[in-house]
Design a protein around this motif. Structure first.
Motif, PDB file in Angstrom:
ATOM      1  N   UNK A   1      48.860  68.806  29.913  1.00  0.00           N
ATOM      2  CA  UNK A   1      49.736  68.579  28.765  1.00  0.00           C
ATOM      3  C   UNK A   1      51.194  68.381  29.188  1.00  0.00           C
ATOM      4  N   UNK A   2      51.518  68.768  30.419  1.00  0.00           N
ATOM      5  CA  UNK A   2      52.897  68.645  30.906  1.00  0.00           C
ATOM      6  C   UNK A   2      53.097  67.368  31.706  1.00  0.00           C
ATOM      7  N   UNK A   3      52.523  66.281  31.237  1.00  0.00           N
ATOM      8  CA  UNK A   3      52.583  65.005  31.958  1.00  0.00           C
ATOM      9  C   UNK A   3      53.998  64.475  32.100  1.00  0.00           C
ATOM     10  N   UNK A   4      54.909  64.902  31.236  1.00  0.00           N
ATOM     11  CA  UNK A   4      56.292  64.400  31.286  1.00  0.00           C
ATOM     12  C   UNK A   4      57.138  65.107  32.344  1.00  0.00           C
ATOM     13  N   UNK A   5      56.580  66.091  33.039  1.00  0.00           N
ATOM     14  CA  UNK A   5      57.349  66.836  34.039  1.00  0.00           C
ATOM     15  C   UNK A   5      57.867  65.891  35.125  1.00  0.00           C
ATOM     16  N   UNK A   6      59.166  65.932  35.380  1.00  0.00           N
ATOM     17  CA  UNK A   6      59.753  65.045  36.389  1.00  0.00           C
ATOM     18  C   UNK A   6      59.549  65.635  37.786  1.00  0.00           C
ATOM     19  N   UNK A   7      59.583  64.810  38.836  1.00  0.00           N
ATOM     20  CA  UNK A   7      59.334  65.301  40.197  1.00  0.00           C
ATOM     21  C   UNK A   7      60.285  66.406  40.632  1.00  0.00           C
ATOM     22  N   UNK A   8      61.550  66.329  40.210  1.00  0.00           N
ATOM     23  CA  UNK A   8      62.523  67.356  40.612  1.00  0.00           C
ATOM     24  C   UNK A   8      62.182  68.713  39.989  1.00  0.00           C
ATOM     25  N   UNK A   9      61.780  68.688  38.725  1.00  0.00           N
ATOM     26  CA  UNK A   9      61.348  69.924  38.064  1.00  0.00           C
ATOM     27  C   UNK A   9      60.120  70.492  38.771  1.00  0.00           C
ATOM     28  N   UNK A  10      59.175  69.636  39.072  1.00  0.00           N
ATOM     29  CA  UNK A  10      57.954  70.026  39.766  1.00  0.00           C
ATOM     30  C   UNK A  10      58.280  70.698  41.101  1.00  0.00           C
ATOM     31  N   UNK A  11      59.165  70.071  41.854  1.00  0.00           N
ATOM     32  CA  UNK A  11      59.565  70.610  43.154  1.00  0.00           C
ATOM     33  C   UNK A  11      60.121  72.017  43.025  1.00  0.00           C
ATOM     34  N   UNK A  12      61.032  72.206  42.090  1.00  0.00           N
ATOM     35  CA  UNK A  12      61.687  73.510  41.975  1.00  0.00           C
ATOM     36  C   UNK A  12      60.748  74.591  41.457  1.00  0.00           C
ATOM     37  N   UNK A  13      59.795  74.209  40.618  1.00  0.00           N
ATOM     38  CA  UNK A  13      58.815  75.189  40.160  1.00  0.00           C
ATOM     39  C   UNK A  13      57.918  75.651  41.313  1.00  0.00           C
ATOM     40  N   UNK A  14      57.484  74.713  42.145  1.00  0.00           N
ATOM     41  CA  UNK A  14      56.698  75.109  43.315  1.00  0.00           C
ATOM     42  C   UNK A  14      57.483  76.067  44.212  1.00  0.00           C
ATOM     43  N   UNK A  15      58.759  75.772  44.430  1.00  0.00           N
ATOM     44  CA  UNK A  15      59.566  76.616  45.310  1.00  0.00           C
ATOM     45  C   UNK A  15      59.797  78.000  44.702  1.00  0.00           C
ATOM     46  N   UNK A  16      59.982  78.056  43.382  1.00  0.00           N
ATOM     47  CA  UNK A  16      60.174  79.349  42.722  1.00  0.00           C
ATOM     48  C   UNK A  16      58.930  80.216  42.858  1.00  0.00           C
ATOM     49  N   UNK A  17      57.773  79.615  42.623  1.00  0.00           N
ATOM     50  CA  UNK A  17      56.516  80.341  42.775  1.00  0.00           C
ATOM     51  C   UNK A  17      56.357  80.854  44.202  1.00  0.00           C
ATOM     52  N   UNK A  18      56.703  80.011  45.167  1.00  0.00           N
ATOM     53  CA  UNK A  18      56.547  80.366  46.587  1.00  0.00           C
ATOM     54  C   UNK A  18      57.459  81.519  46.989  1.00  0.00           C
ATOM     55  N   UNK A  19      58.705  81.476  46.562  1.00  0.00           N
ATOM     56  CA  UNK A  19      59.651  82.530  46.926  1.00  0.00           C
ATOM     57  C   UNK A  19      59.174  83.893  46.426  1.00  0.00           C
ATOM     58  N   UNK A  20      58.660  83.920  45.210  1.00  0.00           N
ATOM     59  CA  UNK A  20      58.161  85.182  44.667  1.00  0.00           C
ATOM     60  C   UNK A  20      56.973  85.695  45.468  1.00  0.00           C
ATOM     61  N   UNK A  21      56.080  84.787  45.855  1.00  0.00           N
ATOM     62  CA  UNK A  21      54.905  85.167  46.638  1.00  0.00           C
ATOM     63  C   UNK A  21      55.301  85.704  48.015  1.00  0.00           C
ATOM     64  N   UNK A  22      56.232  85.037  48.665  1.00  0.00           N
ATOM     65  CA  UNK A  22      56.674  85.477  49.995  1.00  0.00           C
ATOM     66  C   UNK A  22      57.267  86.876  49.931  1.00  0.00           C
ATOM     67  N   UNK A  23      58.203  87.087  49.021  1.00  0.00           N
ATOM     68  CA  UNK A  23      58.895  88.374  48.955  1.00  0.00           C
ATOM     69  C   UNK A  23      57.989  89.503  48.464  1.00  0.00           C
TER      70      UNK A  23
END
Length: 207
Positions: free
Chosen positions: A57-79
């Protein structure tokens, strides 16, 4: 003794999730504590981000938003999970990490590679896997496997997109042979698992 950080990579449908389970069982049978994780995900916060990223349903998500969401998820997992597990000597086995972001957001989406590399350093908190195993499979075969029950938002990009992702992973393996190993993902499950264990033998013997 610090633990060992292993990541599994590859295009959708290459068998990563299946092999992550088989590999975790094989390592646990050797007496190691194995912490099995997936990206995006692995913490309550990261799982909520995963739902946003993969929802068709989030087909309108732009690549920059996608990138930052992946990085946010990753940072939380690492820490929250990866660093404490490594500190107590566990083997951390993660289904995807920052190399997927390079392959999908730079290789697949076409975002600037330097920008993605900078974002990856932030999102990973500068943690580098000890060994990255890239499961390599023909894109047509992999895509058919990945979409047999329907497609999430990333899988819906199609086979050409997955082909670009695969080529990005193959370039990575050529550029960083000490860390990244390309593993043939074709054949029976047990055969693929044996190849993965072989690609880890030097690392596990040292640990």
């Amino acid at each position: 003794m610090r633990g060992v950080f292993i990541t599994l990579e590859g295009a959708d449908g290459c068998g990563k999730t299946t092999q992550a389970g088989l590999l975790a069982d094989a390592l646990a049978a050797r007496g190691r504590e194995v912490v099995r994780l997936r990206e995006p995900g692995g913490t309550p916060i990261s799982e909520k981000i995963r739902a946003l990223l993969l929802d068709p349903a989030n087909a309108e998500m732009c690549p920059e938003c996608e990138l930052m969401l992946y990085e946010a998820s990753r940072a939380q997992l690492v820490r929250q999970v990866i660093e404490p597990a490594l500190a107590r000597g566990a083997v951390v086995l993660c289904d995807r990490f920052y190399d997927s972001t390079r392959a999908y957001q730079a290789g697949g989406r076409g975002l600037d590679a330097g920008l993605v590399a900078t974002a990856n350093r932030l999102g990973s908190c500068e943690l580098v896997p000890d060994r990255t195993l890239v499961l390599d499979l023909d894109p047509q075969t992999a895509y058919a496997r990945a979409t047999v029950g329907g497609a999430d938002r990333m899988e819906a990009e199609g086979v050409a997109f997955q082909g670009r992702v695969r080529e990005s992973f193959r370039r990575l393996a050529a550029e960083e042979p000490a860390r990244v190993r390309l593993v043939d993902a074709s054949g029976k499950k047990g055969e693929v698992t044996a190849r993965l264990l072989s690609a880890l033998s030097d690392l596990l013997d040292e640990a």
